[in-house]
Design a protein around this motif. Structure first.
Motif, PDB file in Angstrom:
ATOM      1  N   PRO A 234      -3.609  41.411  10.555  1.00  0.00           N
ATOM      2  CA  PRO A 234      -2.731  40.277  10.235  1.00  0.00           C
ATOM      3  C   PRO A 234      -3.325  38.899  10.488  1.00  0.00           C
ATOM      4  O   PRO A 234      -2.876  37.913   9.905  1.00  0.00           O
ATOM      5  CB  PRO A 234      -1.512  40.513  11.131  1.00  0.00           C
ATOM      6  CG  PRO A 234      -2.016  41.356  12.247  1.00  0.00           C
ATOM      7  CD  PRO A 234      -3.091  42.222  11.665  1.00  0.00           C
ATOM      8  N   TYR A 235      -4.335  38.814  11.362  1.00  0.00           N
ATOM      9  CA  TYR A 235      -4.907  37.517  11.709  1.00  0.00           C
ATOM     10  C   TYR A 235      -6.428  37.580  11.584  1.00  0.00           C
ATOM     11  O   TYR A 235      -7.030  38.647  11.657  1.00  0.00           O
ATOM     12  CB  TYR A 235      -4.547  37.112  13.146  1.00  0.00           C
ATOM     13  CG  TYR A 235      -3.070  37.164  13.452  1.00  0.00           C
ATOM     14  CD1 TYR A 235      -2.214  36.130  13.063  1.00  0.00           C
ATOM     15  CD2 TYR A 235      -2.522  38.244  14.141  1.00  0.00           C
ATOM     16  CE1 TYR A 235      -0.857  36.170  13.340  1.00  0.00           C
ATOM     17  CE2 TYR A 235      -1.164  38.296  14.429  1.00  0.00           C
ATOM     18  CZ  TYR A 235      -0.333  37.262  14.027  1.00  0.00           C
ATOM     19  OH  TYR A 235       1.006  37.316  14.313  1.00  0.00           O
ATOM     20  N   PHE A 236      -7.016  36.386  11.436  1.00  0.00           N
ATOM     21  CA  PHE A 236      -8.466  36.324  11.293  1.00  0.00           C
ATOM     22  C   PHE A 236      -8.941  34.980  11.827  1.00  0.00           C
ATOM     23  O   PHE A 236      -8.280  33.956  11.665  1.00  0.00           O
ATOM     24  CB  PHE A 236      -8.880  36.462   9.821  1.00  0.00           C
ATOM     25  CG  PHE A 236     -10.266  36.992   9.610  1.00  0.00           C
ATOM     26  CD1 PHE A 236     -10.477  38.340   9.368  1.00  0.00           C
ATOM     27  CD2 PHE A 236     -11.369  36.150   9.667  1.00  0.00           C
ATOM     28  CE1 PHE A 236     -11.765  38.847   9.187  1.00  0.00           C
ATOM     29  CE2 PHE A 236     -12.659  36.635   9.488  1.00  0.00           C
ATOM     30  CZ  PHE A 236     -12.850  37.994   9.249  1.00  0.00           C
ATOM     31  N   GLY A 237     -10.120  34.999  12.461  1.00  0.00           N
ATOM     32  CA  GLY A 237     -10.736  33.768  12.931  1.00  0.00           C
ATOM     33  C   GLY A 237     -12.173  33.658  12.450  1.00  0.00           C
ATOM     34  O   GLY A 237     -12.868  34.669  12.291  1.00  0.00           O
ATOM     35  N   ILE A 238     -12.607  32.437  12.205  1.00  0.00           N
ATOM     36  CA  ILE A 238     -14.004  32.152  11.878  1.00  0.00           C
ATOM     37  C   ILE A 238     -14.440  31.004  12.780  1.00  0.00           C
ATOM     38  O   ILE A 238     -13.766  29.973  12.848  1.00  0.00           O
ATOM     39  CB  ILE A 238     -14.187  31.787  10.397  1.00  0.00           C
ATOM     40  CG1 ILE A 238     -13.703  32.936   9.499  1.00  0.00           C
ATOM     41  CG2 ILE A 238     -15.649  31.461  10.099  1.00  0.00           C
ATOM     42  CD1 ILE A 238     -13.764  32.625   8.018  1.00  0.00           C
TER      43      ILE A 238
END
Length: 290
Positions: A234-238
């Protein structure tokens, strides 16, 4: 202890401390894909995030009227795992609750992390089991850092992020590590976003709402890089460390940092997973090295 997976395509190393992926080298070109944890810049390779993802408001949470403290991203990355399976293509690590961990996280658990190597693909699988009679609350995530650039004759700005079938993405801004109300829309050009230092001036790019199922970090010069697939996370970080230009982290999450207005109640924390007694939670992502 460092364990190695190897085939004709890749040589992979994983440290039992944190069950952390620490090296992926192409056997053909000797290219190292994983950031080598320069202590003067950022001293980690690919930490596993458990039992929280991101930062807690004021560094603490409450459960059953008692307050507990946890560092950003939890404690799994700073604990020794036991290797419970090992071959040329598969290694499995396990971390379980102990007296020390129960003082900061009052839940019994078993966390297994499995690495499976097949050709130029590495699958990372998480399995959380609740052995207790009460509900287990947790979040889990990945934080692999990839060398960018991959070769000495390239620079950071030679790379781009490719988001297949995406025209734009919505990011949630961070304020001192906490999720702010402010959102921004990133317009993509032919599904692509150029990599540069200014992209990370306001810390990590945080994406809610299952926006990213696949992303590629690719050199515009050589077409070399890495592709990450993480269906239904459901979530993503870069992220990369501000004012550096040597690596990029691609981070699928089942969990997210607290918002600026979080109550601290762990049972209602944003992104929290509720796992019933004697149940498993499983998720995985895949890395393809190009």
């Amino acid at each position: 202890m460092v364990y190695e997976l190897k085939n004709n395509f890749l040589s992979v190393k994983i440290n039992s401390f944190g069950a952390e992926l620490c090296s992926v080298i192409s056997n053909e070109t000797a290219t190292e894909y994983i950031w080598q944890a320069d202590k003067t810049i950022w001293n980690r390779h690919a930490p596993n995030l458990f039992p929280i993802v991101g930062k807690l408001k004021d560094g603490c949470y409450t459960y059953q009227n008692k307050s507990y403290q946890l560092p950003q991203h939890g404690f799994a990355r700073d604990n020794e795992f036991i290797c419970i399976e090992n071959s040329d293509s598969v290694v499995v690590f396990e971390l379980t609750a102990n007296e020390k961990l129960l003082t900061v996280f009052p839940f019994h658990f078993s966390l297994q992390i499995k690495y499976t190597l097949l050709q130029n693909n590495l699958k990372v699988s998480y399995s959380v089991f609740n052995p207790d009679n009460s509900v287990l609350y947790f979040s889990i995530g990945a934080h692999p850092a990839f060398n960018c650039p991959l070769s000495h004759n390239e620079v950071f700005e030679d790379y781009e992020l490719i988001f297949p079938n995406k025209k734009s993405l919505t990011i949630n801004e961070l304020n001192d590590g906490l999720i702010a109300k402010q959102t921004n829309i990133i317009e993509l050009h032919d599904n692509r976003l150029s990599v540069n230092q200014q992209l990370f001036d306001k810390d990590a790019l945080v994406f809610k709402g299952n926006q990213i199922n696949e992303v590629q970090l690719i050199s515009k010069k050589t077409k070399k890089g890495v592709a990450l697939k993480s269906l239904n996370w459901p979530y993503f970080g870069i992220w990369t460390k501000k004012q550096t230009s040597q690596f990029v982290c691609l981070e699928p999450w089942f969990g997210i940092a607290d918002s600026e207005h979080a109550t601290g109640d762990f049972t209602t924390k944003a992104g929290i997973i509720k796992l019933e007694s004697e149940q498993n939670f499983d998720c995985e992502f895949e890395l393809t090295f190009i």
